[in-house]
Every structure is written in C-alpha cells, then in structure tokens.
Scaffold this active site. Structure first.
Site, PDB file in Angstrom:
ATOM      1  NE  ARG A 109      -3.373  -1.812  -2.260  1.00 34.18           N
ATOM      2  CZ  ARG A 109      -3.320  -0.484  -2.276  1.00 34.18           C
ATOM      3  NH1 ARG A 109      -2.743   0.139  -3.284  1.00 34.18           N
ATOM      4  NH2 ARG A 109      -3.839   0.223  -1.290  1.00 34.18           N
TER       5      ARG A 109
ATOM      6  NE  ARG B   8      -9.276   6.748  17.005  1.00 36.23           N
ATOM      7  CZ  ARG B   8      -9.877   7.804  17.540  1.00 36.23           C
ATOM      8  NH1 ARG B   8      -9.418   9.025  17.305  1.00 36.23           N
ATOM      9  NH2 ARG B   8     -10.925   7.643  18.328  1.00 36.23           N
TER      10      ARG B   8
ATOM     11  CB  CYS C 151     -11.124   0.958  18.100  1.00 34.90           C
ATOM     12  SG  CYS C 151     -10.658   0.051  19.585  1.00 34.90           S
TER      13      CYS C 151
ATOM     14  CB  CYS D 181     -13.705   2.051  23.319  1.00 35.00           C
ATOM     15  SG  CYS D 181     -13.726   1.972  21.501  1.00 35.00           S
TER      16      CYS D 181
ATOM     17  CG  HIS E 234      -0.971  -1.525   6.149  1.00 35.24           C
ATOM     18  ND1 HIS E 234       0.063  -0.978   5.445  1.00 35.24           N
ATOM     19  CD2 HIS E 234      -2.097  -0.925   5.701  1.00 35.24           C
ATOM     20  CE1 HIS E 234      -0.409  -0.068   4.601  1.00 35.24           C
ATOM     21  NE2 HIS E 234      -1.716  -0.028   4.732  1.00 35.24           N
ATOM     22  CD  GLU E 235      -3.770  -2.963   0.907  1.00 38.66           C
ATOM     23  OE1 GLU E 235      -4.452  -1.949   0.797  1.00 38.66           O
ATOM     24  OE2 GLU E 235      -3.353  -3.612  -0.065  1.00 38.66           O
TER      25      GLU E 235
ATOM     26  CB  CYS F 275     -16.009  -0.661  19.792  1.00 39.88           C
ATOM     27  SG  CYS F 275     -14.321  -0.735  19.112  1.00 39.88           S
TER      28      CYS F 275
ATOM     29  CB  CYS G  10      -0.894  -0.023   1.243  1.00 35.92           C
ATOM     30  SG  CYS G  10      -1.860   1.478   1.508  1.00 35.92           S
ATOM     31  CG  HIS G  11       1.266   5.858  -1.623  1.00 39.78           C
ATOM     32  ND1 HIS G  11       1.523   6.916  -0.788  1.00 39.78           N
ATOM     33  CD2 HIS G  11       1.978   6.094  -2.745  1.00 39.78           C
ATOM     34  CE1 HIS G  11       2.334   7.773  -1.378  1.00 39.78           C
ATOM     35  NE2 HIS G  11       2.629   7.301  -2.575  1.00 39.78           N
ATOM     36  CB  THR G  12       0.140   3.657   4.245  1.00 39.39           C
ATOM     37  OG1 THR G  12      -1.079   4.285   3.843  1.00 39.39           O
ATOM     38  CG2 THR G  12       0.489   4.097   5.654  1.00 39.39           C
TER      39      THR G  12
ATOM     40  CB  CYS H 207      -5.326  -0.945   3.703  1.00 38.10           C
ATOM     41  SG  CYS H 207      -4.963   0.825   3.866  1.00 38.10           S
TER      42      CYS H 207
ATOM     43  CB  CYS I  29     -11.251  -2.796  21.854  1.00 37.88           C
ATOM     44  SG  CYS I  29     -12.362  -1.461  22.391  1.00 37.88           S
TER      45      CYS I  29
END
Length: 375
Positions: free
Chosen positions: A367, A112, A108, A97, A64-65, A100, A42-44, A172, A94
């Site tokens: 991707r 988060r 969250c 909270c 993270h993907e 959620c 991902c670009h992140t 993502c 979670c």
C-alpha cells in the site's frame, strides 16, 4: 457554496493522472462533502485506470481508500456533522434495505458497489467539474481529490484520535482480506489456514488468521520473493506451486494430514479457487473466495467434494457492514491488536501520485499512502 480545489484527474486509459483545479459542488440531500487528508492506491484503482475488461469512463477522479473530515452536510443528514472524522467506503449501508437489516449480509441494495456509475445516485449528476464540464465519480468516493462528495451511507464515522495516514487503508483491501478470515472462514485457535495469493488482500487474510490464533498459516504464491515479507503477517510456511509437479491441493493434503481447516483465495484466478477448495479437509474444511475472477470463468469441481462435507463460501468486503463495523476495526488498531503499519510500504505527496501507480505496476508496494492534506 462550491469549493475549488486540486484533484488528480484521469483523462484517458493508462495516461498519467494530472493535478487539476476542479470545482466541487455542495452536497445535496443525504450527501456529505469531506476534506480528504490521506488516500491510498488500491489495485482496483489501477484496474479501472488501465480500463482493461470494462467500459472505460473518462475523465474520472479515481480513489476509494481514504480518510478525512466532514466539511459540510446536505439536507437530511443527521448522524454526521462538520468536523467528524470519517472513512469513505466504495460500498455502503443505507440501513433500510433487506440486506442492511439482515445480520447475514452487507450487500446494500442502494449503495452496493457500481463501477459503471460515474454520477451521484440522487440526481444522476456529477459533483465535480472543470470549467463547467462534468468529471465522473468513481465507486461513490473519488478520493483522489482534496474535497469529495459521497452519499452519507458510504461514510463510517471513526475515532477522531486515530492516525488518518494509517487507518485510511481500512477502507478496502485490509478489511476485505481480514474479514474473509475472521467473519467468513472463522478459523478456531490452533487451526491450519492456507492463503492463496500473498498480495495486500492475501496478507490481510493472513493477519486475520494470526489474530484468530491459527497455529499454521500456509502461504501459496507463484512469486517466492513475497515469502519473506509475509512472515510479518504470521505466515509460518510457504508453497510455490512452480516447485511441484503434482496438483498443489495434493501437496497441501500431504503436508497437513488430509487438508487445511480453512483456505482463503485472494488471487481471482479460477484455477487457484478450485485448488483452495479442494485443499480443505473433508468433514469440516471451509474455503472462502475473495478474488474477483474473469467474467467468463467457470468453477468446476466434483460434487463429491461437497458431499464429503467441505464448505465453499464467498465474501464481499469481508462481510463488514461499513458504517456499523469499521469503527470497531479502527479501535482494534488503536488497541494495538491490529497492525496496519506493516501494510504501508510507501508514502508520496499528492503531487507525486503517479509514483504510487509506478510502485504498484512494478510490484514494489503493498500500500502506498498519498498525503493529500500536505499539499
């Protein structure tokens, strides 16, 4: 027991990732260790690998993907077990909270996204090490590793029949863009939608508009080379702002009898954000901001635009609650109502992970899926 496995480690900003043998510790309370089968870039990941505009944190395992299978669970984990198929997500749920428990929010308090945190929440320590020296985590997932440890609240249990090399991209970008349209803008069948930015997230927003039944999907991008590909995602017409001397919101208003019903901004450019808002029709138009702007950016528009009953909204991860909603998106794909294959332009082996970065830097990929289990 700790596991030794391969991971792609980022040792310094902008340096090629290096495949290393790392030790992955056992999951602690409310944690899960999973075997990653496929991960995507991902670009992140690229942004934090380049370390431009934020605090550098190295050495680090990015990613993270992804999609994988539970290997073991820590104390207190009751809703996942060994062998379950899961999608790790950069944010979490979670379940306890106020966010959620609210039907309106997916932000969250506990889980988060935190890009500066390179350790686990429970004890402030890393689960990765090389020769006893810790390697930092990334957004609670670190999927550029054969095995990783995440908080249980950041894992969505999905249909075990789903092809992991396809559904991994739901972790993502695709969910973010699609949810911005379906969950936030909520275009009606037959409506007009403008998509600002035709990268991966923008095309996912267009896919959402297609699924919603929009009759006109207008793609706005400074790169006309993206237009042909965007037709596959339901985009019906295109505007390159460089082709016009007047403000693009005026161009859109002329083409749509006063403005579009919805607009989705996916560039992170504050000028485009303002254009997206001002291109909406008065009385009912809704603009949704998806892109993340520079921290110093300021959004400026006339208050009259609000008084004339335009609505401006923002979204985080397409307003999807990861554990609650992602299994349904997987089913949408399994029922052939959501097309994921067209987002995947490249596939590489884990050993060739740096090629994925090259494709993205050159603008050649939407991707790129990385086959981790094939190594």
């Amino acid at each position: 027991q700790a596991i030794k496995c391969k991971a792609a480690v980022a040792w310094a900003a902008g340096e090629p990732l290096k495949i290393e043998e790392v030790e992955v510790a056992s999951p602690q309370a409310m944690e899960v260790r999973i075997k990653i089968h496929y991960t995507a870039l991902c670009h992140t990941d690229l942004y934090f690998w380049e370390a431009k505009g934020q605090t550098p944190l190295f050495p680090r395992i990015l990613g993270h993907e992804a999609a994988g299978v539970v290997e073991s669970v820590g104390e207190g984990v009751t809703d996942l077990k060994e062998g379950d198929t899961v999608l790790p997500v950069f944010t979490g749920e979670c379940g306890e909270c106020r966010h959620c428990k609210s039907e309106e929010s997916n932000m969250c308090d506990l889980l988060r996204i935190n890009t500066d945190r390179g350790v686990m929440i429970s004890d402030g320590k890393s689960r990765f090490s090389i020769n006893g020296k810790p390697i930092y985590h990334f957004v609670g997932t670190s999927t550029f590793s054969e095995y990783t440890v995440t908080h249980v609240g950041s894992l969505a249990k999905i249909n075990p029949e789903a092809p992991l090399d396809k559904v991994c991209i739901l972790s993502c970008g695709v969910s973010t863009g699609m949810g911005a349209t379906l969950n936030v803008a909520k275009p009606k069948k037959g409506s007009s939608v403008a998509i600002f930015g035709l990268g991966g997230v923008g095309l996912a927003a267009a896919e959402g508009a297609r699924i919603a039944g929009a009759s006109r999907i207008i793609g706005i991008d400074l790169n006309s080379d993206r237009f042909e590909k965007a037709k596959l995602f339901g985009v019906t017409e295109f505007i390159n702002p460089l082709d016009y001397k007047k403000p693009i919101q005026e161009v859109i208003a002329e083409k749509t009898d006063g403005g579009v019903d919805c607009s989705i901004e996916c560039t992170g450019n504050v000028k485009a954000m303002i254009q997206a808002f001002e291109s909406c029709h008065d009385g009912w138009g809704v603009a949704v901001l998806v892109g993340v702007p520079h921290s110093d950016a300021v959004f400026a528009t006339s208050p009259v635009n609000f008084l004339n009953e335009r609505t401006l909204k923002g979204t985080f991860f397409g307003n999807y609650k990861p554990r609650t909603d992602l299994p349904g998106l997987v089913e949408l794909y399994m029922d052939k109502k959501l097309e994921l294959e067209k987002f995947i332009t490249h596939e590489v082996s884990f050993a060739d992970i740096n090629k994925a970065f090259d494709y993205m830097i050159k603008g050649e990929s939407l991707r790129c899926v990385i086959n981790v289990i094939g190594n």
